[in-house]
Scaffold this motif. Structure first.
Motif, PDB file in Angstrom:
ATOM      1  N   TYR A   1       0.836  -1.199   0.000  1.00 44.93           N
ATOM      2  CA  TYR A   1       0.000   0.000   0.000  1.00 44.93           C
ATOM      3  C   TYR A   1       0.872   1.250   0.000  1.00 44.93           C
ATOM      4  N   ALA A   2       0.315   2.339  -0.523  1.00 45.24           N
ATOM      5  CA  ALA A   2       0.945   3.653  -0.382  1.00 45.24           C
ATOM      6  C   ALA A   2       0.978   4.017   1.100  1.00 45.24           C
ATOM      7  N   PRO A   3       1.850   4.955   1.504  1.00 42.55           N
ATOM      8  CA  PRO A   3       1.937   5.301   2.928  1.00 42.55           C
ATOM      9  C   PRO A   3       0.597   5.674   3.557  1.00 42.55           C
ATOM     10  N   ASP A   4      -0.297   6.310   2.789  1.00 37.79           N
ATOM     11  CA  ASP A   4      -1.616   6.659   3.318  1.00 37.79           C
ATOM     12  C   ASP A   4      -2.697   5.732   2.781  1.00 37.79           C
ATOM     13  N   GLY A   5      -2.288   4.568   2.256  1.00 31.37           N
ATOM     14  CA  GLY A   5      -3.244   3.638   1.657  1.00 31.37           C
ATOM     15  C   GLY A   5      -4.192   3.024   2.673  1.00 31.37           C
ATOM     16  N   THR A   6      -5.344   2.560   2.185  1.00 34.92           N
ATOM     17  CA  THR A   6      -6.371   2.003   3.063  1.00 34.92           C
ATOM     18  C   THR A   6      -6.881   0.676   2.526  1.00 34.92           C
ATOM     19  N   PHE A   7      -7.240  -0.212   3.438  1.00 29.42           N
ATOM     20  CA  PHE A   7      -8.028  -1.394   3.129  1.00 29.42           C
ATOM     21  C   PHE A   7      -9.331  -1.288   3.891  1.00 29.42           C
ATOM     22  N   THR A   8     -10.447  -1.541   3.218  1.00 28.79           N
ATOM     23  CA  THR A   8     -11.761  -1.518   3.843  1.00 28.79           C
ATOM     24  C   THR A   8     -12.443  -2.859   3.621  1.00 28.79           C
ATOM     25  N   GLY A   9     -12.846  -3.494   4.710  1.00 27.89           N
ATOM     26  CA  GLY A   9     -13.652  -4.705   4.632  1.00 27.89           C
ATOM     27  C   GLY A   9     -15.096  -4.354   4.916  1.00 27.89           C
ATOM     28  N   THR A  10     -15.926  -4.278   3.892  1.00 28.28           N
ATOM     29  CA  THR A  10     -17.322  -3.881   4.109  1.00 28.28           C
ATOM     30  C   THR A  10     -18.107  -4.963   4.839  1.00 28.28           C
ATOM     31  N   ASN A  11     -17.536  -6.162   4.943  1.00 24.71           N
ATOM     32  CA  ASN A  11     -18.201  -7.262   5.647  1.00 24.71           C
ATOM     33  C   ASN A  11     -17.853  -7.296   7.135  1.00 24.71           C
ATOM     34  N   GLN A  12     -17.020  -6.391   7.599  1.00 24.77           N
ATOM     35  CA  GLN A  12     -16.575  -6.401   9.000  1.00 24.77           C
ATOM     36  C   GLN A  12     -17.467  -5.471   9.824  1.00 24.77           C
ATOM     37  N   GLY A  13     -18.557  -6.027  10.300  1.00 28.97           N
ATOM     38  CA  GLY A  13     -19.491  -5.244  11.101  1.00 28.97           C
ATOM     39  C   GLY A  13     -20.508  -4.527  10.239  1.00 28.97           C
ATOM     40  N   PRO A  14     -21.525  -3.943  10.849  1.00 32.28           N
ATOM     41  CA  PRO A  14     -22.609  -3.290  10.100  1.00 32.28           C
ATOM     42  C   PRO A  14     -22.138  -2.168   9.190  1.00 32.28           C
ATOM     43  N   GLY A  15     -21.123  -1.420   9.625  1.00 34.25           N
ATOM     44  CA  GLY A  15     -20.636  -0.303   8.821  1.00 34.25           C
ATOM     45  C   GLY A  15     -19.315  -0.557   8.142  1.00 34.25           C
ATOM     46  N   GLY A  16     -18.804  -1.787   8.218  1.00 38.69           N
ATOM     47  CA  GLY A  16     -17.497  -2.085   7.670  1.00 38.69           C
ATOM     48  C   GLY A  16     -16.384  -1.545   8.551  1.00 38.69           C
ATOM     49  N   ARG A  17     -15.145  -1.813   8.152  1.00 46.80           N
ATOM     50  CA  ARG A  17     -13.993  -1.339   8.924  1.00 46.80           C
ATOM     51  C   ARG A  17     -12.856  -0.998   7.978  1.00 46.80           C
ATOM     52  N   THR A  18     -12.180   0.111   8.247  1.00 46.87           N
ATOM     53  CA  THR A  18     -11.087   0.574   7.412  1.00 46.87           C
ATOM     54  C   THR A  18      -9.780   0.574   8.203  1.00 46.87           C
ATOM     55  N   TYR A  19      -8.729   0.079   7.554  1.00 43.63           N
ATOM     56  CA  TYR A  19      -7.392   0.058   8.123  1.00 43.63           C
ATOM     57  C   TYR A  19      -6.519   0.998   7.290  1.00 43.63           C
ATOM     58  N   GLN A  20      -5.785   1.892   7.943  1.00 41.93           N
ATOM     59  CA  GLN A  20      -4.957   2.843   7.229  1.00 41.93           C
ATOM     60  C   GLN A  20      -3.598   2.959   7.893  1.00 41.93           C
ATOM     61  N   GLY A  21      -2.565   3.051   7.063  1.00 45.48           N
ATOM     62  CA  GLY A  21      -1.217   3.215   7.580  1.00 45.48           C
ATOM     63  C   GLY A  21      -0.500   1.893   7.734  1.00 45.48           C
ATOM     64  N   ARG A  22       0.821   1.949   7.724  1.00 41.66           N
ATOM     65  CA  ARG A  22       1.646   0.741   7.707  1.00 41.66           C
ATOM     66  C   ARG A  22       1.435  -0.121   8.940  1.00 41.66           C
ATOM     67  N   ASP A  23       1.366   0.471  10.117  1.00 44.03           N
ATOM     68  CA  ASP A  23       1.225  -0.317  11.335  1.00 44.03           C
ATOM     69  C   ASP A  23      -0.111  -1.046  11.381  1.00 44.03           C
TER      70      ASP A  23
END
Length: 297
Positions: free
Chosen positions: A22-44
């Motif tokens: 991912y780019a340094p500010d890149g994001t992954f979003t799992g729309t299946n993770q909970g009612p509103g989905g969940r987004t992960y951002q940043g290397r850590d």
């Protein structure tokens, strides 16, 4: 793209092999993770995601295929299908199963270290409420203007890429079908023939696609092992196909059918198109007879 499954399933380099896709500010979003989905951002955060769950150097789970890429003013966007398997180890009696599956919508960006994900969003396969993909991916294929190869000569690199993208668009046009089969029919020449069931011409092909199960997030046709060969008239090709009915609402998944396609491609004013496409169902093979073995078994 092909590094993704390896990096996520193995959790290599303490998850950093995945995070660094991912780019340094890149994001992954799992729309299946909970009612509103969940987004992960940043290397850590992305590395921690890759460390979670079942991971290991020999672990295999994410099968990604049907990649379609479109250029944009800022970089590129793409879509892929994914089937996520829980493969049992035969030695302990565990059964394999398809855990879940769906599609990724991607935005790619070119960085100092190469192309990276700007964002990747996962949608569980369903024929329910619509979630729109990037607009560029809803349109008919953009013609790829390349020089025609001389009669009988090998295809150019651009020809191969254009045919690959034509084939990879096929599942989306059939499974998603945003326009009553028009996107599907426009993958074929006006006089094309699809076999099984035999269907001729774009109007009939559009009706065929519109009558098939489909939906805005629907994932069913998985293609692999693509082969393209030049001919004096254009090109021919083959791919393996497995049609997976991914269970919704807790229902089990199942394999609907499998086999392979045999294609004839033609270069037209619109770009490369299917001239003919023939589906051949897989048949159970008979193992060759083994000579009798002597001695203790």
């Amino acid at each position: 793209m092909n590094r993704y499954g390896w990096a996520l399933d193995t959790g290599a380099d303490d998850g950093l092999a995945y995070a660094d896709l991912y780019a340094p500010d890149g994001t992954f979003t799992g729309t299946n993770q909970g009612p509103g989905g969940r987004t992960y951002q940043g290397r850590d955060a992305l590395a921690a995601l890759a460390r979670g769950g079942r991971r290991g150097p020999l672990f295999v789970s994410h099968y990604v295929t049907n990649l379609v890429v479109e250029p944009t003013a800022d970089g590129a966007v793409g879509r892929t299908y994914v089937a996520i398997f829980d493969i049992g180890n035969g030695g302990n009696g565990a059964k394999s199963r398809l855990d879940h599956g769906g599609l990724y919508n991607d935005v790619y960006v070119r960085t100092a270290v190469g192309w990276r994900f700007k964002s990747r969003t996962y949608y569980e396969s369903t024929s329910g409420e619509p979630v729109q993909p990037p607009p560029a991916l809803l349109a008919a294929p953009t013609p790829l203007r390349v020089a025609s190869p001389a009669k009988g000569s090998a295809l150019t690199v651009d020809d191969y890429l254009a045919i690959q993208q034509l084939v990879n668009r096929y599942p989306y046009a059939l499974d998603v079908d945003p326009d009553e089969g028009a996107s599907y029919a426009n993958l074929f020449t006006p006089d094309a023939v699809f076999r099984q069931p035999r269907t001729e011409g774009r109007e009939a092909l559009a009706r065929l696609a519109a009558s098939a199960p489909h939906g805005p997030k629907f994932v069913r046709h998985f293609l692999a092992n693509q082969l393209i060969e030049p001919t004096p008239e254009g090109a021919t090709g083959k791919q393996y196909l497995v049609v997976i009915d991914i269970g919704e609402n807790g229902m089990p998944s199942s394999i609907f059918l499998g086999g392979h396609y045999e294609d004839v491609y033609a270069k037209t004013a619109e770009g490369w198109r299917f001239k003919t496409r023939t589906f051949i169902s897989s048949a159970t093979g008979n193992p060759p007879e083994q000579p009798a073995r002597r001695g203790a078994q």
